[in-house]
Design a protein around this motif. Structure first.
Motif, PDB file in Angstrom:
ATOM      1  N   HIS A   1       5.034   2.067  -5.004  1.00 33.74           N
ATOM      2  CA  HIS A   1       3.973   1.920  -3.834  1.00 33.74           C
ATOM      3  C   HIS A   1       3.052   3.268  -3.940  1.00 33.74           C
ATOM      4  O   HIS A   1       1.931   3.069  -3.576  1.00 33.74           O
ATOM      5  CB  HIS A   1       4.782   1.861  -2.465  1.00 33.74           C
ATOM      6  CG  HIS A   1       3.695   1.829  -1.329  1.00 33.74           C
ATOM      7  ND1 HIS A   1       2.798   0.993  -0.834  1.00 33.74           N
ATOM      8  CD2 HIS A   1       3.585   3.037  -0.309  1.00 33.74           C
ATOM      9  CE1 HIS A   1       2.145   1.143   0.233  1.00 33.74           C
ATOM     10  NE2 HIS A   1       2.244   2.530   0.473  1.00 33.74           N
TER      11      HIS A   1
ATOM     12  N   LYS B   1       0.828   7.530   4.055  1.00 36.71           N
ATOM     13  CA  LYS B   1      -0.453   6.907   4.081  1.00 36.71           C
ATOM     14  C   LYS B   1      -0.595   5.909   4.704  1.00 36.71           C
ATOM     15  O   LYS B   1      -1.802   5.531   5.035  1.00 36.71           O
ATOM     16  CB  LYS B   1      -0.994   7.297   2.565  1.00 36.71           C
ATOM     17  CG  LYS B   1      -1.243   8.669   1.992  1.00 36.71           C
ATOM     18  CD  LYS B   1      -1.899   8.683   1.152  1.00 36.71           C
ATOM     19  CE  LYS B   1      -2.131  10.104   0.285  1.00 36.71           C
ATOM     20  NZ  LYS B   1      -2.871  10.215  -0.770  1.00 36.71           N
ATOM     21  N   CYS B   2       0.389   5.008   4.968  1.00 36.51           N
ATOM     22  CA  CYS B   2       0.506   3.680   5.536  1.00 36.51           C
ATOM     23  C   CYS B   2       1.370   3.116   6.191  1.00 36.51           C
ATOM     24  O   CYS B   2       2.673   4.162   6.196  1.00 36.51           O
ATOM     25  CB  CYS B   2      -0.085   2.588   4.515  1.00 36.51           C
ATOM     26  SG  CYS B   2       1.046   2.393   3.227  1.00 36.51           S
TER      27      CYS B   2
ATOM     28  N   HIS C   1      -1.871   4.583  -4.104  1.00 34.85           N
ATOM     29  CA  HIS C   1      -2.640   5.319  -3.042  1.00 34.85           C
ATOM     30  C   HIS C   1      -3.258   6.396  -4.090  1.00 34.85           C
ATOM     31  O   HIS C   1      -4.033   7.143  -3.821  1.00 34.85           O
ATOM     32  CB  HIS C   1      -1.927   5.972  -2.275  1.00 34.85           C
ATOM     33  CG  HIS C   1      -1.335   5.251  -1.059  1.00 34.85           C
ATOM     34  ND1 HIS C   1      -2.345   4.671  -0.008  1.00 34.85           N
ATOM     35  CD2 HIS C   1      -0.164   4.977  -0.611  1.00 34.85           C
ATOM     36  CE1 HIS C   1      -1.551   3.920   0.891  1.00 34.85           C
ATOM     37  NE2 HIS C   1      -0.324   4.060   0.546  1.00 34.85           N
TER      38      HIS C   1
ATOM     39  N   CYS D   1       6.023   5.290   3.978  1.00 37.77           N
ATOM     40  CA  CYS D   1       4.999   5.890   3.473  1.00 37.77           C
ATOM     41  C   CYS D   1       4.159   6.926   4.418  1.00 37.77           C
ATOM     42  O   CYS D   1       3.988   6.583   5.531  1.00 37.77           O
ATOM     43  CB  CYS D   1       3.992   4.903   3.047  1.00 37.77           C
ATOM     44  SG  CYS D   1       2.658   5.429   1.979  1.00 37.77           S
TER      45      CYS D   1
ATOM     46  N   PHE E   1       3.699   1.086   5.287  1.00 39.83           N
ATOM     47  CA  PHE E   1       4.707   0.619   4.413  1.00 39.83           C
ATOM     48  C   PHE E   1       6.110   1.353   4.613  1.00 39.83           C
ATOM     49  O   PHE E   1       6.159   2.337   4.654  1.00 39.83           O
ATOM     50  CB  PHE E   1       3.962   0.443   2.962  1.00 39.83           C
ATOM     51  CG  PHE E   1       5.148  -0.012   2.096  1.00 39.83           C
ATOM     52  CD1 PHE E   1       5.426  -1.302   1.834  1.00 39.83           C
ATOM     53  CD2 PHE E   1       5.894   0.638   0.959  1.00 39.83           C
ATOM     54  CE1 PHE E   1       6.266  -2.105   0.951  1.00 39.83           C
ATOM     55  CE2 PHE E   1       6.530   0.191   0.163  1.00 39.83           C
ATOM     56  CZ  PHE E   1       6.818  -1.182   0.094  1.00 39.83           C
TER      57      PHE E   1
HETATM   58 ZN    ZN Z   1       1.146   3.590   1.767  1.00 37.85          ZN
END
Ligand code: ZN
Ligand code: AMP
Length: 186
Positions: A179, A165-166, A183, A163, A168
């Motif tokens: 997922h 943004k994180c 977000h 991901c 994951f």
């Molecule tokens: Zn994420």
């Protein structure tokens, strides 16, 4: 009828002329909607001049002016969306598949049915994607931007999914796409 590689790689030239896909334009370049958007907002900015790829840009007066114009149109089309500029990525694929120089402007939701494969994801979320500022600076400094090593490009496109943004790390694209929805705030 099957298309050979030569004809599909020229398809952007047709879309440039299609009023349904045109968003804004200037005397030297046009912004179109990507026909297979990989996010909610995905635009391509192309010059009218027949410049096949980013590797054909030089530090000539004409190209320097064009690069400024491409950046200005990117800013303008983001303004047209009414969204904050920090949700957009603006840059070039380091190994483009379509002809006619094109600058991508893409929103970082990546919420689109056309985003299907690991290659799609990695082409925007690894160093395969070159930020416009880096590319234009390199051309101003060096007179050109060099083609990447094909093995490195291949490796980048094969990078494990992650991901943007994180932390994951999804097992596959369906899991990543599910997922990504977590977000999206509005
Ligand atoms: Zn994420
Ligand atoms: P690149 O990998 O940088 O060459 O990206 C080419 C882009 O063109 C991709 O984002 C495609 O979704 C998009 N595309 C492919 N065919 C067309 C078309 N006929 N009209 C508009 N966009 C297209």
């Amino acid at each position: 009828m099957t298309k050979n590689k030569g004809s599909w790689s020229l398809a952007l030239l047709e879309t440039m002329k299609d009023p349904l896909y045109r968003v804004i334009s200037s005397e030297i370049a046009v912004v179109i909607k990507d026909k297979f958007p990989k996010a909610k907002y995905h635009f391509l900015i192309l010059p009218y001049e027949d410049i096949p790829t980013v590797f054909h840009l030089t530090s000539s007066e004409r190209h320097l002016k064009l690069m400024d114009e491409l950046e200005l149109l990117a800013k303008n089309v983001v303004e047209v969306t009414g969204l904050n500029s920090n949700i957009f990525q603006v840059g070039y694929h380091s190994s483009p598949s379509m002809q006619r120089l094109h600058l991508h402007v893409i929103s970082n939701d990546y919420n689109s049915p056309c985003l299907k494969t690991k290659i799609h994801w990695n082409s925007f979320n690894t160093k395969f994607f070159w930020d416009v500022k880096y590319v234009h600076k390199e051309i101003r400094r060096n007179g050109k931007v060099n083609k990447p090593n094909p093995d490195i490009s291949k490796q980048l496109l094969a990078t494990e999914l992650r991901c943007h943004k994180c932390d994951f790390r999804p097992k596959n694209m369906p899991e990543l796409k599910q997922h990504l929805l977590s977000h999206i705030t509005c």
